[in-house]
Design an enzyme around this catalytic site. Structure first.
Site, PDB file in Angstrom:
ATOM      1  N   ASP A 128       0.821  -1.224   0.000  1.00 53.50           N
ATOM      2  CA  ASP A 128       0.000   0.000   0.000  1.00 53.50           C
ATOM      3  C   ASP A 128       0.849   1.266   0.000  1.00 53.50           C
ATOM      4  O   ASP A 128       0.322   2.375   0.071  1.00 53.50           O
ATOM      5  CB  ASP A 128      -0.959   0.007   1.198  1.00 53.50           C
ATOM      6  CG  ASP A 128      -0.233  -0.009   2.534  1.00 53.50           C
ATOM      7  OD1 ASP A 128       1.029  -0.019   2.529  1.00 53.50           O
ATOM      8  OD2 ASP A 128      -0.900   0.001   3.575  1.00 53.50           O
TER       9      ASP A 128
ATOM     10  N   ASP B 170      24.735  31.920  -8.906  1.00 59.73           N
ATOM     11  CA  ASP B 170      23.626  32.721  -8.402  1.00 59.73           C
ATOM     12  C   ASP B 170      24.227  33.801  -7.502  1.00 59.73           C
ATOM     13  O   ASP B 170      25.014  33.486  -6.612  1.00 59.73           O
ATOM     14  CB  ASP B 170      22.739  31.761  -7.577  1.00 59.73           C
ATOM     15  CG  ASP B 170      21.495  32.411  -7.040  1.00 59.73           C
ATOM     16  OD1 ASP B 170      21.383  33.638  -7.131  1.00 59.73           O
ATOM     17  OD2 ASP B 170      20.642  31.661  -6.527  1.00 59.73           O
TER      18      ASP B 170
ATOM     19  N   LYS C  77      21.138  34.768 -11.683  1.00 58.22           N
ATOM     20  CA  LYS C  77      20.122  33.750 -12.016  1.00 58.22           C
ATOM     21  C   LYS C  77      18.757  34.171 -11.488  1.00 58.22           C
ATOM     22  O   LYS C  77      18.639  34.629 -10.356  1.00 58.22           O
ATOM     23  CB  LYS C  77      20.522  32.417 -11.360  1.00 58.22           C
ATOM     24  CG  LYS C  77      19.463  31.336 -11.407  1.00 58.22           C
ATOM     25  CD  LYS C  77      19.952  30.047 -10.727  1.00 58.22           C
ATOM     26  CE  LYS C  77      18.924  29.513  -9.766  1.00 58.22           C
ATOM     27  NZ  LYS C  77      19.325  28.276  -9.077  1.00 58.22           N
TER      28      LYS C  77
ATOM     29  N   GLY D  27      19.946  19.648 -12.418  1.00 61.90           N
ATOM     30  CA  GLY D  27      21.139  20.061 -13.159  1.00 61.90           C
ATOM     31  C   GLY D  27      20.936  21.293 -14.032  1.00 61.90           C
ATOM     32  O   GLY D  27      21.876  21.729 -14.702  1.00 61.90           O
TER      33      GLY D  27
HETATM   34  C1  R5P Z   1      18.817  26.796  -5.410  1.00 60.26           C
HETATM   35  O1  R5P Z   1      18.707  27.852  -4.803  1.00 60.26           O
HETATM   36  C2  R5P Z   1      19.904  25.807  -5.122  1.00 60.26           C
HETATM   37  O2  R5P Z   1      20.985  26.418  -4.511  1.00 60.26           O
HETATM   38  C3  R5P Z   1      20.332  25.094  -6.395  1.00 60.26           C
HETATM   39  O3  R5P Z   1      20.881  26.041  -7.293  1.00 60.26           O
HETATM   40  C4  R5P Z   1      19.171  24.410  -7.042  1.00 60.26           C
HETATM   41  O4  R5P Z   1      18.513  23.624  -6.102  1.00 60.26           O
HETATM   42  C5  R5P Z   1      19.611  23.549  -8.196  1.00 60.26           C
HETATM   43  O5  R5P Z   1      18.483  22.971  -8.803  1.00 60.26           O
HETATM   44  P1  R5P Z   1      18.557  22.414 -10.288  1.00 60.26           P
HETATM   45  O6  R5P Z   1      19.737  21.491 -10.343  1.00 60.26           O
HETATM   46  O7  R5P Z   1      17.252  21.680 -10.499  1.00 60.26           O
HETATM   47  O8  R5P Z   1      18.701  23.591 -11.180  1.00 60.26           O
END
Ligand code: R5P
Length: 302
Positions: free
Chosen positions: A36, A176, A201, A233
Site C-alpha cells: 500500500d 547565483d 540567475k 542540473g
Molecule cells: C537553489 O537555490 C539551489 O541552490 C540550487 O541552485 C538548485 O537547487 C539547483 O536545482 P537544479 O539542479 O534543479 O537547477
C-alpha cells in the site's frame, strides 16, 4: 557512555565509514515498502537491551535515491528515532547530511506552506539530543530546533579534492548572486587571492524556468562552479555553458548534495563539465568526497 551507530537505509556507506573513523559498532536496519506504499523499518537486532542506556547515533540522509524518495527517508528517520527511544537509549543524536525540503523555506507564492520549518518542528518534537546536518540550503530554518544543532561545512574537503586535480588558474564561480558569499568562503580554501565571480540567475517560481546571464573573464581558467545542491542540473548546466562561452578551459561542477535527478548527468556533461563532484551525503556515483571523517571529528569531541 557507550556509543553505537544505527546505519539508516539512505546512508549505508557513510554510516559504516563514520563508524570506522570512530571505531565503534554499527547496527543496520531492515526496511521495505508495503504494497500500500507505507514504509516499514526495524532496527536489525533480536535483543532490545542492546540499545538501553547507550549513546545512539543515527545516520540517515533524506535525499531521493535508489531505494526511495525523501518522504520515505524522513519516515524511516522518525521510525529509527522512536524505536531507539522506546528501547531506552540514553542519548539520541541524528546525522542528516542532506535535509529534505530545505529549499521550501519560504512562501514563494500565495497559498504555499514553508514546509522546511514544519519538517524541523517534527524533528524537534521527537525529543532528540543533537542534530547534525551539512551545508543546509537555508541555515535559518535550523532555528526551529531547540537541541544542540551543527551545520557542518563541506567546503574544505571539496576544495582539497579539487586541488588534487588542478592547482592553477582557478576561478570560483557562483551560479547565483545570492550564493556569492558562500563562493567567497569556498574560494579561500584554494588560496588567499583566488578570484570569485558570479552569474545572475532568476527562476520563474511558476514554471521553474531558469534565466542566467553574465559575461565573465574566464579565458584559459579552471572554473569551479559551486552550489549547495544539484537537483535536475538546470542551474549547473546553464552556468557551465556560460563559463565555456566566457573562455573557461576546464569546468568543475561541484555541489555538497549532488542529487543528479532526471537528466542532470546528461545536461551537465553535455554543457561541457570536465568533472562532477559531490559528497556522500547522497550515495551515488558522483560522491567523490566523503564526509565521514569530518562528521566523525564532530561526534568524537562530543
Ligand atoms: C537553489 O537555490 C539551489 O541552490 C540550487 O541552485 C538548485 O537547487 C539547483 O536545482 P537544479 O539542479 O534543479 O537547477
Amino acid at each position: 557512555m557507550e556509543k553505537i551507530i544505527i546505519v539508516g537505509p539512505a546512508s549505508q556507506m557513510l554510516g559504516v565509514n563514520i563508524a570506522k573513523e570512530l571505531d565503534i559498532e554499527t547496527i543496520n536496519t531492515e526496511f521495505k515498502t508495503f504494497p500500500d506504499g507505507e514504509n516499514y523499518l526495524r532496527i536489525n537486532i533480536e535483543d532490545e537491551t542492546i540499545i538501553e542506556g547507550k549513546d545512539v547515533i543515527i545516520i540517515q540522509s533524506t535525499g531521493p535515491n535508489f531505494c526511495g524518495n525523501q518522504n520515505s527517508r524522513l519516515i524511516e528517520l522518525i521510525m529509527m528515532v522512536d524505536s531507539v527511544k522506546r528501547m531506552g537509549a540514553s542519548k539520541i543524536t541524528i546525522v542528516v547530511p542532506y535535509l529534505a525540503y530545505a529549499r521550501q523555506d519560504k512562501v514563494f507564492r500565495p497559498g504555499e506552506c514553508p514546509f522546511a520549518h514544519v519538517i524541523l518542528h517534527m524533528i524537534n518534537s521527537l525529543g532528540i539530543d543533537e542534530f547534525y546536518t551539512c551545508d543546509v540550503h537555508a541555515p535559518e530554518i535550523l532555528d526551529n530546533l531547540t537541541c544542540k544543532t551543527i551545520n557542518i561545512d563541506s567546503m574544505k574537503i571539496l576544495a582539497d579534492y579539487i586541488k588534487s586535480l588542478s592547482e592553477k588558474d582557478i576561478v570560483v564561480v557562483s551560479p547565483d548572486k545570492g550564493a556569492v558569499e558562500r563562493s567567497k568562503a569556498f574560494a579561500k580554501h584554494f588560496g588567499e587571492h583566488i578570484p570569485v565571480d558570479y552569474f545572475e540567475k532568476t527562476r520563474n517560481v511558476k514554471t521553474g524556468e531558469i534565466i542566467m546571464t553574465g559575461n565573465l573573464s574566464l579565458k584559459n581558467k579552471d572554473v569551479v562552479i559551486a552550489d549547495d545542491i544539484i537537483a535536475t542540473g538546470g542551474t549547473m548546466a546553464t552556468a557551465i555553458r556560460l563559463s565555456k562561452e566566457s573562455g573557461a578551459k576546464k569546468v568543475f561542477a561541484v555541489a555538497t548534495h549532488a542529487l543528479m535527478l532526471q537528466h542532470a548527468k546528461y545536461r551537465i556533461l553535455k554543457a561541457g563539465a570536465d568533472y562532477i563532484i559531490g559528497t556522500d551525503s547522497i550515495d551515488n556515483e558522483v560522491a567523490k568526497v566523503s564526509l565521514a571523517k569530518t562528521i566523525a571529528d564532530y561526534l568524537k569531541f562530543d
